[in-house]
Design a protein around this motif. Structure first.
Motif, PDB file in Angstrom:
ATOM      1  N   ASN A 198       7.528  -9.225  11.891  1.00  0.00           N
ATOM      2  CA  ASN A 198       8.086  -9.215  10.542  1.00  0.00           C
ATOM      3  C   ASN A 198       9.508  -8.654  10.595  1.00  0.00           C
ATOM      4  O   ASN A 198       9.703  -7.488  10.902  1.00  0.00           O
ATOM      5  CB  ASN A 198       7.207  -8.349   9.633  1.00  0.00           C
ATOM      6  CG  ASN A 198       7.562  -8.499   8.174  1.00  0.00           C
ATOM      7  OD1 ASN A 198       8.588  -9.068   7.830  1.00  0.00           O
ATOM      8  ND2 ASN A 198       6.711  -7.985   7.316  1.00  0.00           N
ATOM      9  N   ASP A 237      11.849  -8.054   8.060  1.00  0.00           N
ATOM     10  CA  ASP A 237      12.108  -7.910   6.626  1.00  0.00           C
ATOM     11  C   ASP A 237      13.055  -6.732   6.429  1.00  0.00           C
ATOM     12  O   ASP A 237      12.649  -5.621   6.139  1.00  0.00           O
ATOM     13  CB  ASP A 237      10.779  -7.689   5.900  1.00  0.00           C
ATOM     14  CG  ASP A 237      10.933  -7.660   4.390  1.00  0.00           C
ATOM     15  OD1 ASP A 237      12.069  -7.557   3.899  1.00  0.00           O
ATOM     16  OD2 ASP A 237       9.899  -7.714   3.704  1.00  0.00           O
ATOM     17  N   ASN A 274      12.979  -4.329   3.424  1.00  0.00           N
ATOM     18  CA  ASN A 274      11.861  -3.401   3.260  1.00  0.00           C
ATOM     19  C   ASN A 274      11.642  -2.639   4.564  1.00  0.00           C
ATOM     20  O   ASN A 274      10.946  -3.120   5.457  1.00  0.00           O
ATOM     21  CB  ASN A 274      10.584  -4.164   2.887  1.00  0.00           C
ATOM     22  CG  ASN A 274      10.572  -4.569   1.442  1.00  0.00           C
ATOM     23  OD1 ASN A 274      10.462  -3.729   0.571  1.00  0.00           O
ATOM     24  ND2 ASN A 274      10.706  -5.857   1.183  1.00  0.00           N
ATOM     25  N   ASN A 288       9.793  -3.897   8.030  1.00  0.00           N
ATOM     26  CA  ASN A 288      10.664  -4.402   9.084  1.00  0.00           C
ATOM     27  C   ASN A 288      10.222  -3.875  10.450  1.00  0.00           C
ATOM     28  O   ASN A 288      10.047  -2.682  10.641  1.00  0.00           O
ATOM     29  CB  ASN A 288      12.110  -3.991   8.807  1.00  0.00           C
ATOM     30  CG  ASN A 288      13.087  -4.689   9.720  1.00  0.00           C
ATOM     31  OD1 ASN A 288      12.932  -5.869  10.024  1.00  0.00           O
ATOM     32  ND2 ASN A 288      14.088  -3.966  10.174  1.00  0.00           N
ATOM     33  N   ARG A 308       5.323 -10.024  -1.075  1.00  0.00           N
ATOM     34  CA  ARG A 308       5.120 -10.205   0.358  1.00  0.00           C
ATOM     35  C   ARG A 308       3.735 -10.801   0.563  1.00  0.00           C
ATOM     36  O   ARG A 308       2.796 -10.451  -0.163  1.00  0.00           O
ATOM     37  CB  ARG A 308       5.226  -8.875   1.124  1.00  0.00           C
ATOM     38  CG  ARG A 308       6.585  -8.222   1.024  1.00  0.00           C
ATOM     39  CD  ARG A 308       7.651  -9.110   1.667  1.00  0.00           C
ATOM     40  NE  ARG A 308       8.992  -8.589   1.581  1.00  0.00           N
ATOM     41  CZ  ARG A 308       9.878  -8.916   0.645  1.00  0.00           C
ATOM     42  NH1 ARG A 308       9.561  -9.727  -0.316  1.00  0.00           N
ATOM     43  NH2 ARG A 308      11.089  -8.414   0.679  1.00  0.00           N
TER      44      ARG A 308
END
Length: 196
Positions: A102, A104, A107, A111, A141
């Motif tokens: 992930n 991200d 966030n 992450n 999400r």
């Protein structure tokens, strides 16, 4: 197993999963083990996952292994039993799936976490005991990324990530020897009969 109005729980009751099935429904109804997130949509499956995880963490203390399985998937019983046998005495959290990293950046709690492909993931009690069901993030999400973030934030790096054997998991279609079964979810919309 997260289910909705389209899920045929009778189908799963008649497979080996039936006696071990814990269904997470949108509404309380016959055949449901628990209800979470009455306004459930694809965009709110992360809330349903948080609800389920809290329940499992607090209430199912005697259960040693858990499987998250989509309602359009099947998994081989011998494969699952072999995983249980192999990891039953493992002292660390175990997380079995087809992992996705992930990335991200919006966030930090998500992450850099790894999450399981949604059709199937399996994990032990040690993982349930350490997940962080209270993590915060912004925006929608998907539920699998959210579960991976709960693992990442609560359990840290001491999680054994085991890659699944995709040949033992069927998603949307079961095909083996003389069987070919469509497991796909049907549309939420009722069928309409129209005059020609």
């Amino acid at each position: 197993m997260p289910i909705n109005n389209n899920t045929d729980t009778q189908f799963y009751d008649n497979t080996w999963l039936g006696d071990n099935l814990f269904t997470v429904c949108d509404y309380p109804e016959p055949g449901c083990s628990m209800a979470c997130n009455a306004g459930s949509t694809w965009e709110t499956l992360d809330d349903k996952t948080r609800c389920f995880a809290r329940h499992v963490k607090r209430k199912l203390k005697d259960t040693q292994f858990f499987i998250k399985l989509d309602d359009d998937a099947l998994v081989d019983k011998r494969y699952v039993m072999g995983l249980i046998e192999k990891y039953k005495d493992f002292k660390e959290p175990v997380y079995i799936s087809d992992f996705i990293l992930n990335l991200d950046r919006s966030n930090p709690n998500m992450n850099g976490s790894y999450y399981g492909n949604g059709k199937f993931y399996m994990f032990n009690r040690k993982l349930v005991d350490c997940i962080d069901t209270e993590i915060m993030y912004t925006g929608h999400r998907n539920e699998d990324a959210f579960f991976g973030a709960m693992v990442y934030n609560g359990c840290g790096p001491n999680v054994l990530k085991v890659s699944e054997d995709d040949s033992k998991i069927w998603h949307r279609t079961y095909q083996n020897k003389n069987k070919h079964i469509d497991l796909s979810v049907i549309s939420n919309h009722p069928f309409r009969i129209t005059d020609p």
